[in-house]
Design a protein around this motif. Sequence first.
Motif, PDB file in Angstrom:
ATOM      1  N   ASP A 157       0.858  -1.188   0.000  1.00 32.29           N
ATOM      2  CA  ASP A 157       0.000   0.000   0.000  1.00 32.29           C
ATOM      3  C   ASP A 157       0.891   1.234   0.000  1.00 32.29           C
ATOM      4  O   ASP A 157       1.605   1.501   0.968  1.00 32.29           O
ATOM      5  N   THR A 158       0.844   1.977  -1.108  1.00 32.12           N
ATOM      6  CA  THR A 158       1.667   3.188  -1.219  1.00 32.12           C
ATOM      7  C   THR A 158       0.921   4.433  -0.776  1.00 32.12           C
ATOM      8  O   THR A 158       1.482   5.531  -0.794  1.00 32.12           O
ATOM      9  N   GLY A 159      -0.340   4.274  -0.424  1.00 27.93           N
ATOM     10  CA  GLY A 159      -1.160   5.430  -0.082  1.00 27.93           C
ATOM     11  C   GLY A 159      -2.067   5.809  -1.224  1.00 27.93           C
ATOM     12  O   GLY A 159      -3.265   6.058  -1.045  1.00 27.93           O
ATOM     13  N   ALA A 160      -1.501   5.827  -2.428  1.00 27.02           N
ATOM     14  CA  ALA A 160      -2.296   6.120  -3.615  1.00 27.02           C
ATOM     15  C   ALA A 160      -2.827   4.861  -4.265  1.00 27.02           C
ATOM     16  O   ALA A 160      -3.790   4.896  -5.033  1.00 27.02           O
ATOM     17  N   GLU A 161      -2.196   3.716  -3.955  1.00 30.49           N
ATOM     18  CA  GLU A 161      -2.577   2.452  -4.597  1.00 30.49           C
ATOM     19  C   GLU A 161      -2.290   1.286  -3.650  1.00 30.49           C
ATOM     20  O   GLU A 161      -1.308   1.299  -2.908  1.00 30.49           O
ATOM     21  N   ARG A 162      -3.188   0.300  -3.673  1.00 29.79           N
ATOM     22  CA  ARG A 162      -2.960  -0.926  -2.913  1.00 29.79           C
ATOM     23  C   ARG A 162      -2.906  -2.081  -3.895  1.00 29.79           C
ATOM     24  O   ARG A 162      -3.849  -2.288  -4.653  1.00 29.79           O
ATOM     25  N   ARG A 163      -1.805  -2.837  -3.869  1.00 28.02           N
ATOM     26  CA  ARG A 163      -1.596  -3.904  -4.847  1.00 28.02           C
ATOM     27  C   ARG A 163      -1.398  -5.233  -4.127  1.00 28.02           C
ATOM     28  O   ARG A 163      -0.658  -5.321  -3.151  1.00 28.02           O
ATOM     29  N   THR A 164      -2.085  -6.274  -4.619  1.00 26.00           N
ATOM     30  CA  THR A 164      -1.924  -7.621  -4.078  1.00 26.00           C
ATOM     31  C   THR A 164      -0.851  -8.343  -4.876  1.00 26.00           C
ATOM     32  O   THR A 164      -0.955  -8.479  -6.095  1.00 26.00           O
ATOM     33  N   LEU A 165       0.182  -8.817  -4.203  1.00 23.99           N
ATOM     34  CA  LEU A 165       1.285  -9.490  -4.879  1.00 23.99           C
ATOM     35  C   LEU A 165       0.941 -10.951  -5.137  1.00 23.99           C
ATOM     36  O   LEU A 165       0.109 -11.544  -4.451  1.00 23.99           O
ATOM     37  N   LYS A 166       1.585 -11.519  -6.152  1.00 20.88           N
ATOM     38  CA  LYS A 166       1.358 -12.913  -6.542  1.00 20.88           C
ATOM     39  C   LYS A 166       2.456 -13.803  -5.968  1.00 20.88           C
ATOM     40  O   LYS A 166       3.647 -13.475  -6.069  1.00 20.88           O
ATOM     41  N   ASN A 167       2.033 -14.925  -5.382  1.00 23.47           N
ATOM     42  CA  ASN A 167       2.997 -15.880  -4.835  1.00 23.47           C
ATOM     43  C   ASN A 167       3.893 -16.418  -5.945  1.00 23.47           C
ATOM     44  O   ASN A 167       3.436 -16.718  -7.051  1.00 23.47           O
ATOM     45  N   ARG A 168       5.171 -16.520  -5.647  1.00 22.46           N
ATOM     46  CA  ARG A 168       6.229 -16.986  -6.559  1.00 22.46           C
ATOM     47  C   ARG A 168       6.578 -15.955  -7.626  1.00 22.46           C
ATOM     48  O   ARG A 168       7.739 -15.780  -7.955  1.00 22.46           O
ATOM     49  N   LYS A 169       5.596 -15.252  -8.152  1.00 19.70           N
ATOM     50  CA  LYS A 169       5.901 -14.230  -9.147  1.00 19.70           C
ATOM     51  C   LYS A 169       6.503 -12.995  -8.489  1.00 19.70           C
ATOM     52  O   LYS A 169       7.481 -12.420  -8.983  1.00 19.70           O
ATOM     53  N   ASP A 170       5.928 -12.557  -7.361  1.00 18.69           N
ATOM     54  CA  ASP A 170       6.388 -11.342  -6.695  1.00 18.69           C
ATOM     55  C   ASP A 170       7.082 -11.615  -5.367  1.00 18.69           C
ATOM     56  O   ASP A 170       7.794 -10.762  -4.854  1.00 18.69           O
ATOM     57  N   PHE A 171       6.871 -12.786  -4.793  1.00 23.11           N
ATOM     58  CA  PHE A 171       7.497 -13.100  -3.510  1.00 23.11           C
ATOM     59  C   PHE A 171       7.553 -14.615  -3.330  1.00 23.11           C
ATOM     60  O   PHE A 171       6.879 -15.370  -4.039  1.00 23.11           O
ATOM     61  N   LYS A 172       8.343 -15.054  -2.383  1.00 19.79           N
ATOM     62  CA  LYS A 172       8.391 -16.469  -2.017  1.00 19.79           C
ATOM     63  C   LYS A 172       8.315 -16.579  -0.500  1.00 19.79           C
ATOM     64  O   LYS A 172       8.603 -15.618   0.227  1.00 19.79           O
ATOM     65  N   VAL A 173       7.913 -17.746  -0.032  1.00 16.00           N
ATOM     66  CA  VAL A 173       7.702 -17.955   1.397  1.00 16.00           C
ATOM     67  C   VAL A 173       8.507 -19.175   1.854  1.00 16.00           C
ATOM     68  O   VAL A 173       8.502 -20.211   1.188  1.00 16.00           O
ATOM     69  N   GLU A 174       9.138 -19.045   2.987  1.00 17.97           N
ATOM     70  CA  GLU A 174       9.831 -20.169   3.609  1.00 17.97           C
ATOM     71  C   GLU A 174       9.219 -20.436   4.983  1.00 17.97           C
ATOM     72  O   GLU A 174       8.894 -19.503   5.726  1.00 17.97           O
ATOM     73  N   GLY A 175       9.054 -21.735   5.307  1.00 20.12           N
ATOM     74  CA  GLY A 175       8.576 -22.101   6.635  1.00 20.12           C
ATOM     75  C   GLY A 175       7.101 -22.379   6.730  1.00 20.12           C
ATOM     76  O   GLY A 175       6.514 -22.204   7.806  1.00 20.12           O
ATOM     77  N   TRP A 176       6.470 -22.833   5.618  1.00 21.66           N
ATOM     78  CA  TRP A 176       5.040 -23.157   5.688  1.00 21.66           C
ATOM     79  C   TRP A 176       4.780 -24.129   6.836  1.00 21.66           C
ATOM     80  O   TRP A 176       5.450 -25.142   6.975  1.00 21.66           O
ATOM     81  N   GLY A 177       3.796 -23.815   7.674  1.00 21.70           N
ATOM     82  CA  GLY A 177       3.440 -24.688   8.783  1.00 21.70           C
ATOM     83  C   GLY A 177       4.293 -24.518  10.015  1.00 21.70           C
ATOM     84  O   GLY A 177       4.034 -25.149  11.036  1.00 21.70           O
ATOM     85  N   GLU A 178       5.309 -23.644   9.949  1.00 16.72           N
ATOM     86  CA  GLU A 178       6.163 -23.392  11.105  1.00 16.72           C
ATOM     87  C   GLU A 178       5.707 -22.127  11.829  1.00 16.72           C
ATOM     88  O   GLU A 178       4.851 -21.394  11.349  1.00 16.72           O
ATOM     89  N   ARG A 179       6.317 -21.883  12.990  1.00 19.00           N
ATOM     90  CA  ARG A 179       5.861 -20.779  13.827  1.00 19.00           C
ATOM     91  C   ARG A 179       6.184 -19.408  13.242  1.00 19.00           C
ATOM     92  O   ARG A 179       5.521 -18.427  13.567  1.00 19.00           O
ATOM     93  N   ASP A 180       7.212 -19.321  12.432  1.00 17.37           N
ATOM     94  CA  ASP A 180       7.555 -18.055  11.780  1.00 17.37           C
ATOM     95  C   ASP A 180       7.670 -18.281  10.280  1.00 17.37           C
ATOM     96  O   ASP A 180       8.448 -19.140   9.840  1.00 17.37           O
TER      97      ASP A 180
END
Length: 386
Positions: A157-180
């Motif tokens: 959210d830049t204030g002027a626009e709110r954008r939903t990012l795409k998994n793998r295309k815009d970000f990646k996640v580590e630790g699925w199912g873990e506490r962090d």
Amino acid sequence: MKKILSGLAGLSVLAASAAYALPEPGGIDMQPAASALAEEVHFFHNGILMPVMTVISLLVLALLLWVMVRYNSKANPVAQKFSHNTLVEIIWTGIPILILLIIALPSFELLYKEGVTPDGKQVVTRGDGQTVDFVFANDFPDSRMVKRADHLQVLIDTGAERRTLKNRKDFKVEGWGERDLVVSLNEPAPAGSSVILRGGRSTQNVSGCPMSKRFIDACEKEVVLAPTMTLKVSGYQWGWTYSYPDFGDFEYSSNMLPEDQTTPELYRFAVDNRVVIPVGESIRVTTTARDVIHSWALPNFALKIDAVPGRFNETWFRAEKEGVYYGQCSEICGIRHSFMPIAVEVVSRPKFEAWVDSQRALAGLDPMFIDDNVKLAQAGASAAAE
């Protein structure tokens, strides 16, 4: 005089909200959906139940006409003599089972979404133009932990626009199912922007998803956040009492306006005191009753829950659009059952906070949301008056 002025202030806060939703005389469709969950209910009715019912009705009608024409006494003077047909019996048993499965599976999902209060949460971090790694605390119970991509949303959210990012295309996640969970953006968030991480098992289709995508389950999903407030509803013969336990010890009754105090269009819908809630936030609703069973129903939100004496029932809803929405008691409760309307006004968060402060003033409580400078000015004015 203070209470009168506070009451007038509360009315002025809400005066700008003029849009309202009412059932149309002679209408055969459901009232317009004002929440994403209500849209899913409408799709279930219009896209699944209605086609199934229509096909079955036409098939039965065709069979009746065929039997009437083919097997009447003139066309078939010698009646057929047989006791059963195994293939026909398998067909008329198997097909209804399949039809019931087609209806049952999406209905179970809807019942679950309506019956389980969402528990999603969000973490907001300020972007600095350099940081790409952000941590989401996955501190849900084991059965509700974030374990896959559709349980997590990342927004910028830049204030002027709110954008939903795409998994793998815009970000990646580590630790699925873990506490962090560690969310790594492919590009740093712009300086001054907000990085919003939303996680939870409570998900639903985004509002406005077309029916064509709903048929193939291709709608974009969103995480539903946990309720920000509780609305306590108590029914009585013949009206409602509302309280907001999160915002102070105040409550008020809501009764139908007499015919001479409203318009013909709003008669039996308009009330003297509306429910007021903020737009875009999950609202927990608890219901009970003082005397007999009532039912708190709002068609625009596909919401209906019984209010039972000696018992608390719970549901939730989230309004997507500002306006005034009307419902009525939907459980026959006595001679004035039809005179128990419900009116819910959905406003922006600032207007809601101003309304809460006005109600607190009526109850003799200090403001909760008013700006500190205004508090100091009021304190100085009251000291000078003394």
